[in-house]
Each structure stands twice: as structure tokens, then as C-alpha cells.
Design an enzyme around this catalytic site. Structure first.
Site, PDB file in Angstrom:
ATOM      1  N   SER A  68       0.826  -1.210   0.000  1.00  0.00           N
ATOM      2  CA  SER A  68       0.000   0.000   0.000  1.00  0.00           C
ATOM      3  C   SER A  68       0.861   1.261   0.000  1.00  0.00           C
ATOM      4  CB  SER A  68      -0.912   0.018   1.223  1.00  0.00           C
ATOM      5  OG  SER A  68      -1.657  -1.180   1.300  1.00  0.00           O
TER       6      SER A  68
HETATM    7  N1  SAH Z   1      -0.642  -3.974   3.801  1.00  0.00           N
HETATM    8  C1  SAH Z   1      -0.205  -4.830   2.720  1.00  0.00           C
HETATM    9  C2  SAH Z   1      -1.262  -4.808   1.665  1.00  0.00           C
HETATM   10  C3  SAH Z   1      -1.186  -5.934   0.715  1.00  0.00           C
HETATM   11  S1  SAH Z   1      -2.424  -5.913  -0.535  1.00  0.00           S
HETATM   12  C4  SAH Z   1       1.097  -4.291   2.197  1.00  0.00           C
HETATM   13  O1  SAH Z   1       1.284  -3.070   2.301  1.00  0.00           O
HETATM   14  O2  SAH Z   1       1.919  -5.048   1.699  1.00  0.00           O
HETATM   15  C5  SAH Z   1      -3.731  -6.797   0.259  1.00  0.00           C
HETATM   16  C6  SAH Z   1      -3.471  -8.216   0.591  1.00  0.00           C
HETATM   17  O3  SAH Z   1      -4.706  -8.794   1.022  1.00  0.00           O
HETATM   18  C7  SAH Z   1      -2.987  -9.086  -0.558  1.00  0.00           C
HETATM   19  O4  SAH Z   1      -1.756  -9.651  -0.211  1.00  0.00           O
HETATM   20  C8  SAH Z   1      -4.079 -10.160  -0.716  1.00  0.00           C
HETATM   21  O5  SAH Z   1      -3.572 -11.430  -1.062  1.00  0.00           O
HETATM   22  C9  SAH Z   1      -4.697 -10.162   0.667  1.00  0.00           C
HETATM   23  N2  SAH Z   1      -6.061 -10.668   0.779  1.00  0.00           N
HETATM   24  C10 SAH Z   1      -7.109 -10.484  -0.056  1.00  0.00           C
HETATM   25  N3  SAH Z   1      -8.213 -11.106   0.421  1.00  0.00           N
HETATM   26  C11 SAH Z   1      -7.843 -11.701   1.601  1.00  0.00           C
HETATM   27  C12 SAH Z   1      -8.520 -12.483   2.575  1.00  0.00           C
HETATM   28  N4  SAH Z   1      -9.801 -12.807   2.465  1.00  0.00           N
HETATM   29  N5  SAH Z   1      -7.824 -12.912   3.645  1.00  0.00           N
HETATM   30  C13 SAH Z   1      -6.509 -12.618   3.787  1.00  0.00           C
HETATM   31  N6  SAH Z   1      -5.817 -11.885   2.906  1.00  0.00           N
HETATM   32  C14 SAH Z   1      -6.476 -11.424   1.825  1.00  0.00           C
END
Ligand code: SAH
Length: 223
Positions: A68
């Protein structure tokens, strides 16, 4: 460039990022600014785009997911108003960058990531940075993590169609949950839910854009 020069360059970029968060984005929580000034964000992005780690935008990590934008990480963290004593649940730990920030500002973090390769990479990063108060599990986080509930704070880093009910149920009375919620898979409004005795307080913090929250109480995996 020699490794030491690269480290210096990264530190300078990191301080510029923090100046921007404070001056342009009006992030006021000093604790959040301090931890973002310390934590090496470049260690959470793929090697090939390391030099872009402190840019003012989200970046691709792998499997179509993103780390993010620094501002949204800061904003969501600030909205949880952590004091250092909390047990936090994070859904969608991705690169682990947000996870590491939560770990510095709370007592313990339980994180769920849907994609096993990302969870494994994030676990390795926690080890490398000697962060020991984080447990990362691979699962559908929209069901929460009942075994460790209730939580003082919950952060969801992917956008769903609504606030998953199990997450509200796993929040302590007075606990706060921050989540992007939207009518379609691509655009959301940042919402903070505070659980009260009989109901919840729902506050709106404006538009944002996250990758979709995929799961039982989120969007379907297909399409
Ligand atoms: N805060 C993280 C954001 C990653 S993007 C960063 O800055 O790196 C969001 C993440 O949510 C992705 O890795 C995706 O695989 C995950 N995601 C999506 N749906 C999900 C769910 N139901 N349970 C767990 N993770 C999920």
C-alpha cells in the site's frame, strides 16, 4: 554504489517520505511518523523496484498484489489510535510492511494472508528484522481468527463489499476496525468501525483504492 551509500540514500528517501506524510498528508500521530522513519520499507518490496520503495504510491509485490501507498498505511494505523498494549488482527498482510508497523505500536499482531507465498515471505522478513510479536497465518481472513479473539484493533488491507460480520464479532467493546469498503472491486471508502455496547459507530474517511478482499465475506475469487 557501495552498500553503505545505498543505505544512506534509502535513509534520506525515507525521511523525505515522512516529511511528506506530515506536511502534505497531515499525518499528525508522532508515533506513526517515528516508526515509518525507522522501518526499512525497501526491505518489503521486490529487489528490482527497491529504488522506488519510498515513492508516493503503491507498488506491485507479487501475485497481482500491492504494498500500500505510504500515506494509506500511515492513515489506517493512525485511525486505530494504538497505545502499545493492544492485540491486533490484520487481514491481508501482503508484504508485511503494515504488519511490522503495527508490531512496533501494539503488543501483538495476528495476521492472515490469503496467498501462501506472500505469507512465507512476510514471515521471513519479520525474522530478518527481529520482529517477534507477529504470527502470520495463511487463510481467508474474512472469517477473522476466532481462536485469538477478541481484538482491540483490526486492520483490513483489502477492499470488500461490506464490513465482514465475523470481524465485528471478534472486536472488543471499544475496539476499532479500519477497512476499505466499496460497491465495486476497485474503489472504496475508508471506514472506521468502533464497537460499542449495543451497536457500532461507523465513520467515513474518504475514497481509497485497494486490491479486492477475496473470501467468504468478501468478493468471490472468480471474475
Ligand atoms: N498492507 C499490505 C497490503 C497488501 S495488498 C502491504 O502493504 O503489503 C492486500 C493483501 O490482502 C494481498 O496480499 C491479498 O492477497 C490479501 N487478501 C485479499 N483477500 C484476503 C482475505 N480474504 N484474507 C486474507 N488476505 C487477503
Amino acid at each position: 554504489m557501495k552498500p553503505a551509500a545505498i543505505t544512506d540514500e534509502m535513509s534520506m528517501q525515507r525521511l523525505r517520505m515522512v516529511d511528506r506524510l506530515r506536511d502534505n498528508y497531515k499525518i499528525a500521530d508522532q508515533q506513526v511518523l517515528d516508526v515509518m522513519a525507522r522501518l526499512p520499507r525497501h526491505r518489503f518490496v521486490p529487489e528490482a523496484i527497491k529504488s522506488q520503495a519510498y515513492n508516493d504510491n503503491a507498488l506491485p509485490i507479487s501475485s497481482g498484489q500491492t504494498i500500500s501507498q505510504p500515506f494509506i498505511v500511515a492513515r489506517m494505523t493512525e485511525l486505530l489510535e494504538l497505545t502499545g498494549k493492544e492485540k491486533v488482527l490484520e487481514i491481508g498482510s501482503g508484504s508485511g510492511y503494515q504488519t511490522a508497523i503495527l508490531a512496533s505500536l501494539a503488543q501483538s499482531v495476528f495476521a492472515i494472508e490469503r496467498l501462501p507465498n506472500l505469507a512465507e515471505l512476510a514471515r521471513r522478513r519479520m525474522q530478518e528484522l527481529a520482529i517477534s510479536n507477529v504470527t502470520i497465518r495463511t487463510d481467508d481472513g474474512t472469517n477473522g481468527w476466532q481462536g485469538r479473539a477478541p481484538y482491540d484493533a483490526i486492520l483490513v488491507a483489502a477492499g470488500g463489499p461490506d464490513v465482514p460480520q465475523p470481524l465485528i464479532e471478534q472486536l472488543k467493546i471499544g475496539g476499532k476496525l479500519v477497512i476499505p469498503v466499496g460497491e465495486d472491486r476497485k474503489s472504496q471508502i475508508l471506514i472506521r468501525v468502533t464497537r460499542r455496547n449495543r451497536d457500532v459507530l461507523r465513520e467515513d474517511f474518504g475514497p481509497c483504492a485497494f486490491v479486492p478482499l477475496i473470501g467468504q465475506h468478501g468478493w468471490s475469487a472468480l471474475r
